[in-house]
Design a protein around this motif. Structure first.
Motif, mmCIF file in Angstrom:
data_model
loop_
_atom_site.group_PDB
_atom_site.id
_atom_site.type_symbol
_atom_site.label_atom_id
_atom_site.label_comp_id
_atom_site.label_asym_id
_atom_site.label_seq_id
_atom_site.Cartn_x
_atom_site.Cartn_y
_atom_site.Cartn_z
ATOM 1 N N SER A 22 69.894 23.311 90.386
ATOM 2 C CA SER A 22 69.931 24.731 90.740
ATOM 3 C C SER A 22 70.531 25.598 89.631
ATOM 4 C CB SER A 22 70.723 24.937 92.033
ATOM 5 O OG SER A 22 72.110 24.725 91.814
ATOM 6 N N GLU A 23 71.236 24.994 88.701
ATOM 7 C CA GLU A 23 71.809 25.743 87.587
ATOM 8 C C GLU A 23 70.805 25.740 86.429
ATOM 9 O OE1 GLU A 23 75.818 24.452 86.692
ATOM 10 O OE2 GLU A 23 76.124 23.962 88.818
ATOM 11 N N ALA A 24 70.150 26.872 86.223
ATOM 12 C CA ALA A 24 69.074 26.972 85.226
ATOM 13 C C ALA A 24 69.553 26.584 83.828
ATOM 14 C CB ALA A 24 68.500 28.381 85.219
ATOM 15 N N SER A 25 70.821 26.835 83.539
ATOM 16 C CA SER A 25 71.340 26.502 82.204
ATOM 17 C C SER A 25 71.247 25.006 81.931
ATOM 18 C CB SER A 25 72.785 26.971 82.054
ATOM 19 O OG SER A 25 73.622 26.336 83.013
ATOM 20 N N ASN A 26 71.307 24.186 82.975
ATOM 21 C CA ASN A 26 71.218 22.733 82.764
ATOM 22 C C ASN A 26 69.847 22.329 82.236
ATOM 23 O OD1 ASN A 26 73.855 22.015 83.470
ATOM 24 N ND2 ASN A 26 73.354 21.945 85.647
ATOM 25 N N ILE A 27 68.813 22.986 82.713
ATOM 26 C CA ILE A 27 67.456 22.666 82.247
ATOM 27 C C ILE A 27 67.340 23.005 80.762
ATOM 28 C CG2 ILE A 27 64.988 23.022 82.641
ATOM 29 C CD1 ILE A 27 66.681 21.768 85.024
ATOM 30 N N ALA A 28 67.871 24.149 80.371
ATOM 31 C CA ALA A 28 67.846 24.547 78.959
ATOM 32 C C ALA A 28 68.661 23.586 78.104
ATOM 33 C CB ALA A 28 68.378 25.971 78.801
#
Length: 195
Positions: A22-28
């Motif tokens: 759910s934390e978009a920064s993790n995908i980046a």
């Protein structure tokens, strides 16, 4: 035997993964880490990996998938594990356990290499010293971390932090990230495997 713990364990794992995703920064950050690994390999660099206990097993799992095979046959990718028992016991005996990984980085690491540093607490002294040695050598450092990321989060180029107080839940996400790294590396270097 009460089976509630089984469902509870699976639900905890699901919740931990959902929170991480759910934390978009993790995908980046995963993408950034994968790009660093790919750039290292393309520039004839090497990947080193370390961790303690289950994290050592995860680091060795990462390396064997690179040097062996993942889904399909391909050339081996240069990666070095830090699990040699003779080295660990020698260095622990002569210098102290905190130096078991940094001595490996000192011996093998070069500018342009990348270290995968795994610590569920982010505070394992031997992993911290390995990361510091890697930075001295102008290596990139990817951190697979847990809880708040500990001291290690400020020493790595890419901190991937699994925010959970439960070590096994953290490790379950770490192994998923390792598989994603490998797939990302292969998709870039061996795109024909994913046609």
């Amino acid at each position: 035997m009460d089976q509630n713990y089984i469902l509870n364990s699976l639900k905890q794992a699901q919740s931990t993964l959902n929170q991480f995703v759910s934390e978009a920064s993790n995908i980046a950050l995963i993408n950034d880490a994968t790009k660093i690994f790919v750039d290292t390999i393309k520039s004839d660099g090497r990947i080193l990996a370390c961790g303690n206990g289950g994290s050592m097993c995860d680091s060795m799992h990462f390396v064997e998938e690179l040097t062996g095979r993942y889904r399909k046959d391909r050339d081996p990718i240069c990666a070095i594990p830090m699990g040699d028992a003779s080295h660990i016991t020698c260095v622990a005996n002569d210098y102290g356990y905190e130096h078991i990984f940094s001595r490996n980085v000192q011996a093998w690491g070069r500018k342009g290499d990348t270290l995968l540093a795994i610590s569920t607490s982010g505070n394992s002294e031997n992993v911290l010293l390995a990361a510091k040695e890697a930075k001295k050598k102008q290596m990139k450092v990817i951190g697979l971390l847990g809880k708040t990321g500990g001291k290690l989060k400020d020493l790595v180029d890419v901190p991937l932090i699994v925010d959970s107080p439960i070590t096994d839940r953290i490790q379950e996400i770490h192994i998923k990230l390792i598989h994603i790294f490998i797939e990302g590396i292969e998709r870039e270097l061996y795109p024909e495997h994913y046609q």
